[in-house]
Design an enzyme around this catalytic site. Structure first.
Site, PDB file in Angstrom:
ATOM      1  N   HIS A  92       3.484  -0.473  -7.050  1.00 14.33           N
ATOM      2  CA  HIS A  92       2.886  -0.990  -5.814  1.00 14.33           C
ATOM      3  C   HIS A  92       2.413  -2.428  -6.012  1.00 14.33           C
ATOM      4  O   HIS A  92       1.646  -2.951  -5.207  1.00 14.33           O
ATOM      5  CB  HIS A  92       1.695  -0.121  -5.397  1.00 14.33           C
ATOM      6  CG  HIS A  92       2.018   1.336  -5.270  1.00 14.33           C
ATOM      7  ND1 HIS A  92       3.051   1.793  -4.484  1.00 14.33           N
ATOM      8  CD2 HIS A  92       1.464   2.445  -5.824  1.00 14.33           C
ATOM      9  CE1 HIS A  92       3.096   3.128  -4.573  1.00 14.33           C
ATOM     10  NE2 HIS A  92       2.161   3.531  -5.385  1.00 14.33           N
ATOM     11  N   ARG A 114       5.501   2.055   5.868  1.00 13.82           N
ATOM     12  CA  ARG A 114       5.044   3.164   6.717  1.00 13.82           C
ATOM     13  C   ARG A 114       3.942   2.631   7.621  1.00 13.82           C
ATOM     14  O   ARG A 114       3.268   1.653   7.274  1.00 13.82           O
ATOM     15  CB  ARG A 114       4.494   4.285   5.822  1.00 13.82           C
ATOM     16  CG  ARG A 114       4.140   5.567   6.540  1.00 13.82           C
ATOM     17  CD  ARG A 114       3.561   6.602   5.567  1.00 13.82           C
ATOM     18  NE  ARG A 114       3.368   7.897   6.209  1.00 13.82           N
ATOM     19  CZ  ARG A 114       2.775   8.940   5.636  1.00 13.82           C
ATOM     20  NH1 ARG A 114       2.330   8.837   4.390  1.00 13.82           N
ATOM     21  NH2 ARG A 114       2.636  10.076   6.295  1.00 13.82           N
ATOM     22  N   PHE A 217      10.320  18.060   3.048  1.00  9.47           N
ATOM     23  CA  PHE A 217       8.917  18.171   2.648  1.00  9.47           C
ATOM     24  C   PHE A 217       8.622  19.540   2.027  1.00  9.47           C
ATOM     25  O   PHE A 217       8.055  19.626   0.940  1.00  9.47           O
ATOM     26  CB  PHE A 217       8.010  17.917   3.861  1.00  9.47           C
ATOM     27  CG  PHE A 217       6.554  17.984   3.525  1.00  9.47           C
ATOM     28  CD1 PHE A 217       5.929  16.955   2.842  1.00  9.47           C
ATOM     29  CD2 PHE A 217       5.804  19.092   3.880  1.00  9.47           C
ATOM     30  CE1 PHE A 217       4.575  17.019   2.518  1.00  9.47           C
ATOM     31  CE2 PHE A 217       4.453  19.172   3.562  1.00  9.47           C
ATOM     32  CZ  PHE A 217       3.839  18.131   2.885  1.00  9.47           C
ATOM     33  N   MET A 220      10.357  20.074  -1.435  1.00 15.19           N
ATOM     34  CA  MET A 220       9.773  19.256  -2.501  1.00 15.19           C
ATOM     35  C   MET A 220       8.387  19.768  -2.862  1.00 15.19           C
ATOM     36  O   MET A 220       8.013  19.824  -4.024  1.00 15.19           O
ATOM     37  CB  MET A 220       9.692  17.790  -2.078  1.00 15.19           C
ATOM     38  CG  MET A 220      10.867  16.971  -2.582  1.00 15.19           C
ATOM     39  SD  MET A 220      10.685  15.212  -2.228  1.00 15.19           S
ATOM     40  CE  MET A 220       9.691  14.659  -3.605  1.00 15.19           C
ATOM     41  N   LYS A 241       0.738  16.546   4.192  1.00 18.99           N
ATOM     42  CA  LYS A 241       1.231  16.963   5.504  1.00 18.99           C
ATOM     43  C   LYS A 241       2.676  16.521   5.718  1.00 18.99           C
ATOM     44  O   LYS A 241       3.479  17.229   6.303  1.00 18.99           O
ATOM     45  CB  LYS A 241       0.366  16.338   6.599  1.00 18.99           C
ATOM     46  CG  LYS A 241      -0.859  17.135   6.958  1.00 18.99           C
ATOM     47  CD  LYS A 241      -1.308  16.778   8.362  1.00 18.99           C
ATOM     48  CE  LYS A 241      -2.300  17.773   8.898  1.00 18.99           C
ATOM     49  NZ  LYS A 241      -2.790  17.367  10.234  1.00 18.99           N
ATOM     50  N   GLY A 242       2.943  15.287   5.309  1.00 17.23           N
ATOM     51  CA  GLY A 242       4.315  14.778   5.408  1.00 17.23           C
ATOM     52  C   GLY A 242       4.786  14.600   6.837  1.00 17.23           C
ATOM     53  O   GLY A 242       5.939  14.886   7.142  1.00 17.23           O
TER      54      GLY A 242
HETATM   55  P1  A3P Z   1       0.632  12.443   3.780  1.00 13.57           P
HETATM   56  O1  A3P Z   1      -0.606  12.283   2.957  1.00 13.57           O
HETATM   57  O2  A3P Z   1       0.527  11.746   5.105  1.00 13.57           O
HETATM   58  O3  A3P Z   1       1.067  13.857   3.910  1.00 13.57           O
HETATM   59  P2  A3P Z   1       3.506   8.386  -1.850  1.00 13.57           P
HETATM   60  O4  A3P Z   1       4.584   9.215  -2.418  1.00 13.57           O
HETATM   61  O5  A3P Z   1       3.917   6.978  -1.610  1.00 13.57           O
HETATM   62  O6  A3P Z   1       2.247   8.531  -2.633  1.00 13.57           O
HETATM   63  O7  A3P Z   1       3.232   8.942  -0.384  1.00 13.57           O
HETATM   64  C1  A3P Z   1       2.692  10.224  -0.195  1.00 13.57           C
HETATM   65  C2  A3P Z   1       2.914  10.618   1.242  1.00 13.57           C
HETATM   66  O8  A3P Z   1       4.292  10.964   1.425  1.00 13.57           O
HETATM   67  C3  A3P Z   1       2.099  11.846   1.631  1.00 13.57           C
HETATM   68  O9  A3P Z   1       1.813  11.678   3.012  1.00 13.57           O
HETATM   69  C4  A3P Z   1       3.103  12.952   1.364  1.00 13.57           C
HETATM   70  O10 A3P Z   1       2.822  14.152   2.032  1.00 13.57           O
HETATM   71  C5  A3P Z   1       4.374  12.301   1.890  1.00 13.57           C
HETATM   72  N1  A3P Z   1       5.581  12.943   1.364  1.00 13.57           N
HETATM   73  C6  A3P Z   1       5.850  13.279   0.093  1.00 13.57           C
HETATM   74  N2  A3P Z   1       7.036  13.878  -0.007  1.00 13.57           N
HETATM   75  C7  A3P Z   1       7.535  13.946   1.229  1.00 13.57           C
HETATM   76  C8  A3P Z   1       8.747  14.492   1.778  1.00 13.57           C
HETATM   77  N3  A3P Z   1       9.641  15.079   0.996  1.00 13.57           N
HETATM   78  N4  A3P Z   1       8.930  14.378   3.107  1.00 13.57           N
HETATM   79  C9  A3P Z   1       8.019  13.785   3.893  1.00 13.57           C
HETATM   80  N5  A3P Z   1       6.847  13.251   3.440  1.00 13.57           N
HETATM   81  C10 A3P Z   1       6.614  13.332   2.114  1.00 13.57           C
END
Ligand code: A3P
Length: 281
Positions: A92, A114, A217, A220, A241-242
């Site tokens: 990041h 995002r 989501f 995974m 939540k995704g």
């Molecule tokens: P939320 O907290 O809104 O649910 P990062 O990977 O950059 O740390 O981002 C995490 C965010 O991506 C979280 O969002 C997580 O739930 C979401 N995320 C992880 N895997 C995902 C998937 N396969 N599909 C959709 N969203 C996903």
């Protein structure tokens, strides 16, 4: 207050050895086939890391490693050096923190974005859960206040993105693909196909479909480790939540107004990140 490490005025998570990792990073040797996955935290980086890894492998099998093993600010360089090729190095950080060889080797770079409101909500939950690392005990309103003061890891999102916009425009020679979380949600197979093309991988519709399915989501969440051992509540997960638009359940009217103004200003300054164009935001 939230625990951060202040690296020359840039706040980063207080990972063990983060100072040393960042000091060594510009001199790190990279490989021609490295892929860099970049962007602000909580933009869906774990998701895209898994997708990219599967594409490079040519099979829809989950990576045995965790994304953090290939995270530049987090993993010691000696262990990054041990990772087998092709690596999906992720970070990041800003361009000027990254290995200088990027400018000569010009590896492919994928930049995740995002809606900043969903990023704010997702970040809050992440920080709150990772109590041992961040020591954050406040509530959402407290975290929102820290955001407005820029006292959050990787800094204020709007400034972060404008800095990246400048760096990308200053380096048109670097191959960078910008992806939006919302687009991956809407059309995973289409985005996977686009990413494969960018990575110069053969078109394989069956594979793209299998990857989209494996990286949904729910699948995974069921299959991948979710940092629960590090989280303060055992039922919490990195796969929270995704969805698109959870911010609506958290932002107060006045918080929405503050972000609205920030977004309007941002839109005037940004041509690369057309994030706020979608009416659903
Ligand atoms: P939320 O907290 O809104 O649910 P990062 O990977 O950059 O740390 O981002 C995490 C965010 O991506 C979280 O969002 C997580 O739930 C979401 N995320 C992880 N895997 C995902 C998937 N396969 N599909 C959709 N969203 C996903």
């Amino acid at each position: 207050e939230l625990l951060s490490y202040d690296y020359n005025g840039f706040l980063v998570p207080p990972f063990p050895n983060v100072h040393e990792n960042l000091e060594k990073l510009p001199d790190m040797a990279i490989r021609n086939d490295d892929v860099f996955l970049l962007g602000y935290m909580k933009a869906g980086c774990h998701w895209m890391w898994e997708i990219s890894g599967m594409l490079l492998k040519g099979s829809a099998e989950y990576s045995l490693q965790d994304k953090t093993a290939a995270m530049l600010e987090r993993a010691p360089q000696a262990s990054l050096d041990q990772l087998p090729s092709p690596r999906v190095l992720n970070s990041h950080l800003h361009l000027h923190h990254l290995p200088r060889e990027i400018f000569t080797k010009k590896p492919k770079m994928v930049f995740m974005t995002r809606n900043p409101r969903d990023i704010a909500v997702s970040s809050y939950h992440h920080l709150f859960q990772m109590a041992e690392l961040y020591h954050y005990d406040g509530d959402w309103n407290g975290y929102f206040h820290l955001i407005t003061e820029g006292k959050v890891n990787y800094g204020n999102w709007f400034q972060y993105m404008l800095q990246w916009e400048k760096d990308i425009k200053d380096h048109p020679e670097l191959p960078i693909l910008i992806l939006r979380y919302e687009d991956v949600k809407k059309d995973p197979i289409g985005i996977i196909a686009k990413l494969a093309e960018f990575l110069e991988l053969p078109r394989n519709d069956q594979l793209f479909q299998d990857i989209a399915d494996k990286c949904s989501f729910s699948k995974m969440k069921a299959a991948k480790p979710a940092y629960t051992s590090q989280f303060r509540s055992p039922s919490a997960s990195l796969f929270r939540k995704g969805v698109v638009g959870d911010w609506k359940n958290w932002f107060t009217v006045s918080q929405h107004e503050i972000f609205q103004t920030e977004c309007e200003n941002f839109k005037k300054q940004s041509t690369l990140f057309n994030i706020m164009d979608d009416a659903s935001f």
